[in-house]
Motif scaffolding. Structure first.
Motif, PDB file in Angstrom:
ATOM      1  N   ILE A 236       0.844  -1.201   0.000  1.00 22.58           N
ATOM      2  CA  ILE A 236       0.000   0.000   0.000  1.00 22.58           C
ATOM      3  C   ILE A 236       0.876   1.248   0.000  1.00 22.58           C
ATOM      4  O   ILE A 236       0.658   2.185  -0.775  1.00 22.58           O
ATOM      5  N   VAL A 237       1.897   1.260   0.874  1.00 19.85           N
ATOM      6  CA  VAL A 237       2.766   2.435   1.014  1.00 19.85           C
ATOM      7  C   VAL A 237       3.547   2.700  -0.271  1.00 19.85           C
ATOM      8  O   VAL A 237       3.578   3.831  -0.773  1.00 19.85           O
ATOM      9  N   PHE A 238       4.169   1.668  -0.827  1.00 18.97           N
ATOM     10  CA  PHE A 238       5.059   1.901  -1.953  1.00 18.97           C
ATOM     11  C   PHE A 238       4.337   1.949  -3.306  1.00 18.97           C
ATOM     12  O   PHE A 238       4.684   2.758  -4.169  1.00 18.97           O
ATOM     13  N   ILE A 239       3.321   1.097  -3.496  1.00 22.99           N
ATOM     14  CA  ILE A 239       2.634   1.070  -4.788  1.00 22.99           C
ATOM     15  C   ILE A 239       1.525   2.116  -4.850  1.00 22.99           C
ATOM     16  O   ILE A 239       1.422   2.879  -5.821  1.00 22.99           O
ATOM     17  N   LEU A 295       6.695   7.779  13.270  1.00 25.84           N
ATOM     18  CA  LEU A 295       5.304   8.198  13.475  1.00 25.84           C
ATOM     19  C   LEU A 295       5.177   9.720  13.429  1.00 25.84           C
ATOM     20  O   LEU A 295       4.295  10.261  12.741  1.00 25.84           O
ATOM     21  N   ILE A 296       6.054  10.420  14.143  1.00 21.04           N
ATOM     22  CA  ILE A 296       6.001  11.882  14.156  1.00 21.04           C
ATOM     23  C   ILE A 296       6.241  12.439  12.751  1.00 21.04           C
ATOM     24  O   ILE A 296       5.541  13.354  12.293  1.00 21.04           O
ATOM     25  N   GLY A 297       7.216  11.864  12.056  1.00 20.27           N
ATOM     26  CA  GLY A 297       7.500  12.297  10.690  1.00 20.27           C
ATOM     27  C   GLY A 297       6.346  12.039   9.741  1.00 20.27           C
ATOM     28  O   GLY A 297       6.052  12.856   8.856  1.00 20.27           O
ATOM     29  N   SER A 298       5.661  10.897   9.915  1.00 16.88           N
ATOM     30  CA  SER A 298       4.516  10.571   9.054  1.00 16.88           C
ATOM     31  C   SER A 298       3.346  11.517   9.307  1.00 16.88           C
ATOM     32  O   SER A 298       2.642  11.917   8.383  1.00 16.88           O
ATOM     33  N   LEU A 299       3.151  11.896  10.576  1.00 13.65           N
ATOM     34  CA  LEU A 299       2.082  12.835  10.910  1.00 13.65           C
ATOM     35  C   LEU A 299       2.332  14.217  10.310  1.00 13.65           C
ATOM     36  O   LEU A 299       1.392  14.925   9.935  1.00 13.65           O
ATOM     37  N   ASN A 300       3.604  14.592  10.201  1.00  8.02           N
ATOM     38  CA  ASN A 300       3.958  15.931   9.722  1.00  8.02           C
ATOM     39  C   ASN A 300       4.438  15.966   8.277  1.00  8.02           C
ATOM     40  O   ASN A 300       4.834  17.030   7.785  1.00  8.02           O
ATOM     41  N   GLY A 301       4.397  14.807   7.611  1.00 10.90           N
ATOM     42  CA  GLY A 301       4.790  14.764   6.213  1.00 10.90           C
ATOM     43  C   GLY A 301       6.267  15.015   5.960  1.00 10.90           C
ATOM     44  O   GLY A 301       6.653  15.591   4.939  1.00 10.90           O
ATOM     45  N   GLY A 306      12.535   7.976   0.176  1.00  9.21           N
ATOM     46  CA  GLY A 306      13.851   7.659   0.729  1.00  9.21           C
ATOM     47  C   GLY A 306      13.844   7.636   2.243  1.00  9.21           C
ATOM     48  O   GLY A 306      14.384   6.714   2.870  1.00  9.21           O
ATOM     49  N   GLY A 307      13.212   8.657   2.854  1.00 10.86           N
ATOM     50  CA  GLY A 307      13.134   8.704   4.306  1.00 10.86           C
ATOM     51  C   GLY A 307      12.312   7.562   4.877  1.00 10.86           C
ATOM     52  O   GLY A 307      12.649   7.000   5.922  1.00 10.86           O
ATOM     53  N   THR A 308      11.226   7.203   4.174  1.00 14.36           N
ATOM     54  CA  THR A 308      10.380   6.096   4.633  1.00 14.36           C
ATOM     55  C   THR A 308      11.155   4.782   4.604  1.00 14.36           C
ATOM     56  O   THR A 308      11.089   3.992   5.561  1.00 14.36           O
ATOM     57  N   SER A 367      -1.211   6.926   3.330  1.00 17.47           N
ATOM     58  CA  SER A 367       0.106   7.436   3.691  1.00 17.47           C
ATOM     59  C   SER A 367       0.825   6.358   4.490  1.00 17.47           C
ATOM     60  O   SER A 367       0.225   5.326   4.827  1.00 17.47           O
ATOM     61  N   PRO A 368       2.100   6.585   4.841  1.00 21.25           N
ATOM     62  CA  PRO A 368       2.795   5.621   5.715  1.00 21.25           C
ATOM     63  C   PRO A 368       2.317   5.653   7.156  1.00 21.25           C
ATOM     64  O   PRO A 368       2.804   4.886   7.987  1.00 21.25           O
ATOM     65  N   LEU A 369       1.353   6.531   7.492  1.00 21.65           N
ATOM     66  CA  LEU A 369       0.911   6.698   8.882  1.00 21.65           C
ATOM     67  C   LEU A 369       0.429   5.411   9.546  1.00 21.65           C
ATOM     68  O   LEU A 369       0.830   5.124  10.686  1.00 21.65           O
ATOM     69  N   PRO A 370      -0.445   4.594   8.907  1.00 25.97           N
ATOM     70  CA  PRO A 370      -0.881   3.359   9.582  1.00 25.97           C
ATOM     71  C   PRO A 370       0.282   2.446   9.952  1.00 25.97           C
ATOM     72  O   PRO A 370       0.327   1.897  11.072  1.00 25.97           O
TER      73      PRO A 370
END
Length: 408
Positions: A236-239, A295-301, A306-308, A367-370
């Protein structure tokens, strides 16, 4: 035993061990295509993983007594036969509900292969060679997250997604033929072994009363849930989110698996200098630190692709260090009931993994949030379980450095 015979046995037992993980990793690149065909969403497709993890959890408890009562090969025949029928059912699935049910039975079938393989290592090889044999099986097992998604991505790109389950069916048939003709029965059936619920439940309750087992099996299972969160939502995240191709996803998945496999191999080096208890504590702190930042980074985009990838790699490295040590510490107190303890350890791991994958489906976010949220929650719970549970361990038993433990 001749060298040729030795290699043949390793290949058959390695194939049995890898069947379950291969069944998970190979169809991940087809998530989007399967969801489209079944007229559902990629988020709901995670439920097919949840049912698979529940099936493995149930199977862990089911096959231990059966292997002791009926010998190794008869339950193995049943399990592989069930796997083949369920894989054909997956091939013909026309609804999400049907695929969820078929994946559950496919998991119960594959579980016979992994549980029987571990038991037969102890039967077929001298005790002093068991650690070496387990290491060889881990190498075979490690090929699954590297090869299966890549193979699955190319199959999905070239053919319909159903071909993945056709190939899994063929693989299972070939393994079944190898078991019938080349794998000896290593344990004679024991008619005196009781399959009545009371003695079986009694053994499990005896294991659960051990505070060291309870503490390290639970904290290890919650830490390992980070891997399940990754597996459940990686496609889900990558595709879906980062729009990578199915072929590229296979290579990303293979590359990230190096974090888990590499750190688990590094663990054997670290154990020469540090105790398992120290490594568990350090790895859980690392897991909490990395997953909370994710988690904090995913919430704030904050993170792009690369970071993920970097954050997931960090989490998988922590899991690769924590799990072998929590598993070894969980089983260390048992000279008797080791089979029941091992079964419960696997059941906890898969049950909490199923809960993690279900959590992915509940959080509605493209998003990567879940993934990050489930990783962070499971890491924090794992650390809290360790800190609280250690207070109740009165007689600690150290883990052996050469413990042979296999996990996906």
């Amino acid at each position: 035993m001749t060298k040729k015979r030795y290699v043949l046995l390793i290949l058959i037992l390695g194939s049995l061990t890898a069947l379950g993980p291969f069944s998970i990793d190979m169809y991940l690149p087809g998530f989007v295509a399967i969801a489209k065909y079944l007229r559902t969403t990629s988020d709901k497709m995670a439920l097919t993983l949840t049912s698979y993890f529940i099936g493995i959890s149930v199977g862990q408890l089911l096959y231990g007594p059966l292997l002791d009562r009926y010998g190794r090969k008869s339950p193995l025949y049943f399990g592989l036969g069930l796997y083949i029928v369920a894989s054909i059912g997956c091939f013909f699935s026309t609804s999400l509900e049907m695929l969820i049910v078929m994946r559950f039975f496919q998991a119960i079938g594959s579980c016979a292969a992994s549980v029987a393989a571990m038991a037969m290592v102890r039967d077929l090889f001298p005790v002093e060679e068991n650690a070496k044999v387990f290491s060889l099986l881990i190498l075979v097992l490690g090929a699954s997250p590297m090869l299966a998604p890549t193979i699955g991505s190319y199959i999905t790109a070239a053919f319909e997604w159903q071909v993945i389950f056709l190939i899994l069916t063929i693989i299972a048939v070939l393994i079944l033929l190898a078991v019938i003709f080349f794998l000896p029965e290593s344990y004679q059936p024991d008619p005196s072994y009781s399959l009545k619920p009371r003695p079986i439940i009694g053994n499990f309750l005896h294991v659960l009363k051990n505070k060291q087992f309870l503490t390290y099996s639970l904290c290890g299972a919650f830490a390992f849930a980070g891997l399940f969160a990754y597996v459940s939502s990686s496609s889900i995240v990558f595709i879906d989110v980062f729009k990578v191709s199915q072929k590229s996803f296979g290579w990303i998945f293979a590359g990230l698996s190096v974090g888990f496999i590499g750190s688990s191999q590094l663990n054997s080096v670290l154990m020469k200098k540090y105790k398992s208890e120290q490594l568990v504590y350090a790895s859980l702190i690392w897991l909490v630190f990395t997953s909370v930042i994710f988690l904090i980074g995913s919430l704030n985009g904050w993170f792009g692709i690369g970071g993920t990838i970097t954050m997931i790699f960090g989490v998988l490295c922590g899991v690769g260090i924590s799990y072998p040590n929590t598993a070894a510490l969980s089983l260390a107190p048992f000279t008797k009931n080791a089979g029941s303890a091992s079964a419960l350890l696997g059941a906890f791991q898969m049950a909490i993994g199923a809960l993690a994958s279900f959590g992915i489906a509940l959080i509605k976010s493209q998003s990567p949030l879940p993934m990050a949220a489930v990783m962070a929650v499971s890491a924090v719970v794992a650390l809290l379980t360790l800190l609280i549970g250690k207070r109740f361990i009165k007689h600690k038993v150290e883990a052996s450095a050469d413990s042979g433990i296999i996990a996906h």
